[in-house]
Scaffold this motif. Structure first.
Motif, PDB file in Angstrom:
ATOM      1  N   ASP A 214     -32.151  -7.962  59.854  1.00 42.72           N
ATOM      2  CA  ASP A 214     -31.448  -9.280  59.928  1.00 42.72           C
ATOM      3  C   ASP A 214     -30.147  -9.346  60.374  1.00 42.72           C
ATOM      4  O   ASP A 214     -29.218 -10.293  60.311  1.00 42.72           O
ATOM      5  CB  ASP A 214     -31.344  -9.761  58.530  1.00 42.72           C
ATOM      6  CG  ASP A 214     -32.656 -10.579  57.941  1.00 42.72           C
ATOM      7  OD1 ASP A 214     -33.491 -10.914  58.890  1.00 42.72           O
ATOM      8  OD2 ASP A 214     -33.219 -10.649  56.911  1.00 42.72           O
ATOM      9  N   HIS A 242     -32.360 -15.972  64.168  1.00 41.49           N
ATOM     10  CA  HIS A 242     -31.988 -14.702  63.843  1.00 41.49           C
ATOM     11  C   HIS A 242     -32.602 -13.582  64.255  1.00 41.49           C
ATOM     12  O   HIS A 242     -31.952 -12.341  64.497  1.00 41.49           O
ATOM     13  CB  HIS A 242     -31.743 -14.513  62.325  1.00 41.49           C
ATOM     14  CG  HIS A 242     -32.701 -14.228  61.543  1.00 41.49           C
ATOM     15  ND1 HIS A 242     -33.791 -15.207  61.175  1.00 41.49           N
ATOM     16  CD2 HIS A 242     -33.126 -13.152  61.132  1.00 41.49           C
ATOM     17  CE1 HIS A 242     -34.758 -14.469  60.474  1.00 41.49           C
ATOM     18  NE2 HIS A 242     -34.307 -13.171  60.236  1.00 41.49           N
ATOM     19  N   HIS A 268     -39.987  -8.740  62.765  1.00 36.93           N
ATOM     20  CA  HIS A 268     -40.187  -8.871  61.307  1.00 36.93           C
ATOM     21  C   HIS A 268     -40.863 -10.111  60.933  1.00 36.93           C
ATOM     22  O   HIS A 268     -41.016 -10.125  59.723  1.00 36.93           O
ATOM     23  CB  HIS A 268     -39.018  -8.220  60.612  1.00 36.93           C
ATOM     24  CG  HIS A 268     -37.908  -9.029  60.382  1.00 36.93           C
ATOM     25  ND1 HIS A 268     -37.067  -9.351  61.565  1.00 36.93           N
ATOM     26  CD2 HIS A 268     -37.456  -9.806  59.630  1.00 36.93           C
ATOM     27  CE1 HIS A 268     -36.017 -10.195  61.308  1.00 36.93           C
ATOM     28  NE2 HIS A 268     -36.489 -10.434  59.765  1.00 36.93           N
ATOM     29  N   HIS A 269     -40.552 -11.082  61.546  1.00 38.35           N
ATOM     30  CA  HIS A 269     -41.078 -12.540  61.056  1.00 38.35           C
ATOM     31  C   HIS A 269     -42.677 -12.707  61.886  1.00 38.35           C
ATOM     32  O   HIS A 269     -42.703 -13.931  61.617  1.00 38.35           O
ATOM     33  CB  HIS A 269     -40.140 -13.589  61.144  1.00 38.35           C
ATOM     34  CG  HIS A 269     -39.098 -13.416  60.071  1.00 38.35           C
ATOM     35  ND1 HIS A 269     -39.250 -13.501  58.868  1.00 38.35           N
ATOM     36  CD2 HIS A 269     -37.715 -13.134  60.328  1.00 38.35           C
ATOM     37  CE1 HIS A 269     -38.309 -13.306  58.267  1.00 38.35           C
ATOM     38  NE2 HIS A 269     -37.067 -12.944  58.946  1.00 38.35           N
TER      39      HIS A 269
HETATM   40 FE   FE2 Z   1     -35.192 -11.688  58.614  1.00 34.62          FE
END
Ligand code: FE2
Length: 361
Positions: A214, A242, A268-269
């Motif tokens: 993140d 992000h 990661h999303h």
């Molecule tokens: Fe994230």
């Protein structure tokens, strides 16, 4: 210190042995004698000589066999051997050479020839010893340098990891909930990877790179990042950025684990069924580390307080959600590994929440 060269003479005829001893002593050498092959072998091992003169014809173990044995052993193979023989046939000489003899002397031994042969072989021995010592010194030096290099690499890795921590802290600075989140999430990811049978290096790389997933949140405005309620569509589109911002921050590095961190940041999303972001990748097109990071990230988000959701899920609810999302949000094999690592996951959660030092980053 005794600097005289040592010559071992082996002959089963006592008269020959005494004559050789006399001659070699007169040349200034220390002389060891053996009256058979077995005794010769014993003496070589007790006091290694510089040159060995072997009578070919000896009872039981003959000169050829003694030479073979000595040339087979690491400790004795560099000691020059002269075969002393009455045999003059080419075939006999070939046999002696095959047994490892370095030179020959004919019986009866000529004094001048004996001196010349021994002198010449002593030079060979000195050169062999020099080479062996040089080799040993070289090996010692290489071993020393290897240790230094390993230490330097370890230091470099420590410095790199420290840099990661600072980068993560920069993102964390804006969002107070992410501190423990990145610790837990990266340990979860690493545990899942281990259960999936990924190699040790990848498991370790995940532990150190997942914290950067993140990093791009540093580029999200506070009123969106820290908004207590649900984000509207416009805000959500910005929030999704992000992943791309993180990938941009981590782009252009030659370092393997920063490259890996970039992949995690961008993927990661993503969701197994293709409904994720930023690219909507589907199934195996999502990088494996991204699939692993996704489950670790979501499980931690569900089980900890976030600004946009006041009450966290219970563990039971979180596990149920993960199971429900097998093949939807999450890759099936990653969900299976996650449940196989369930005990470890719970231990990580408990230990980090109670601040166990082993989980310090
Ligand atoms: Fe994230």
């Amino acid at each position: 210190m005794d600097t005289k060269a040592k010559i071992l003479v082996a002959d089963d005829e006592d008269r020959n042995l005494r004559l050789m001893e006399l001659l070699l002593t007169s040349f200034g050498y220390d002389v060891l004698t053996a009256s058979n092959g077995e005794e010769a072998l014993e003496k070589v091992h007790d006091i290694p000589p510089d040159v060995i003169l072997l009578d070919v014809m000896m009872p039981q173990i003959d000169g050829l066999e003694v030479a073979r044995k000595l040339k087979r052993e690491e400790e004795t193979k560099s000691i020059p051997i002269v075969m002393v023989t009455a045999l003059n046939e080419v075939e006999d000489r070939v046999k002696a050479l095959e047994a490892g003899a370095d030179d020959f002397l004919n019986k009866p031994v000529d004094k001048t020839e004996l001196r010349a042969r021994v002198q010449s072989l002593l030079k060979v021995k000195a050169s062999n010893d020099h080479m062996r010592n040089y080799q040993k010194e070289l090996e010692t030096e290489v071993a020393k340098r290897t240790i230094q290099l390993r230490q330097a690499l370890k230091k470099l890795k420590e410095v790199s990891l420290e840099s990661i921590c600072h980068l993560c802290r920069a993102a964390e600075y804006k969002d107070e909930n992410t501190g423990d989140h990145i610790k837990r999430m990266s340990h979860y990811a690493s545990a899942v990877a281990r259960k999936m049978g990924l190699n040790k290096q990848t498991v370790e790389d995940l532990l150190y790179t997942a914290p950067m997933h993140d990093a791009g949140k540093i580029g999200i405005p506070d009123h969106i990042l820290l908004k207590p309620g649900k984000l509207n569509d416009k805000e959500w589109e910005i929030m999704k950025q992000h992943t791309i911002i993180g990938a941009q921050i981590l782009a252009g590095s030659g370092a393997k684990f920063i490259k890996l961190a970039r992949i995690i940041a961008i993927s990661h999303h993503e969701k197994w069924d293709g409904t994720g972001y930023p690219e909507g990748l589907k199934g195996p097109r999502i990088p494996l580390v991204g699939r692993i990071a996704a489950i670790a990230d979501v499980f931690d988000a569900l089980t900890s307080s976030r600004p946009y959701r006041m009450k966290p899920f219970s563990l039971e609810e979180a596990f149920h959600y993960i199971k429900e999302e097998r093949g939807r949000h999450f890759a099936p094999e990653v969900v299976d590994a996650f449940f196989a690592a369930k005990d470890e996951i719970l231990l990580i959660k408990e230990n980090i929440e109670t601040n166990v030092k082993a989980f310090h980053f």
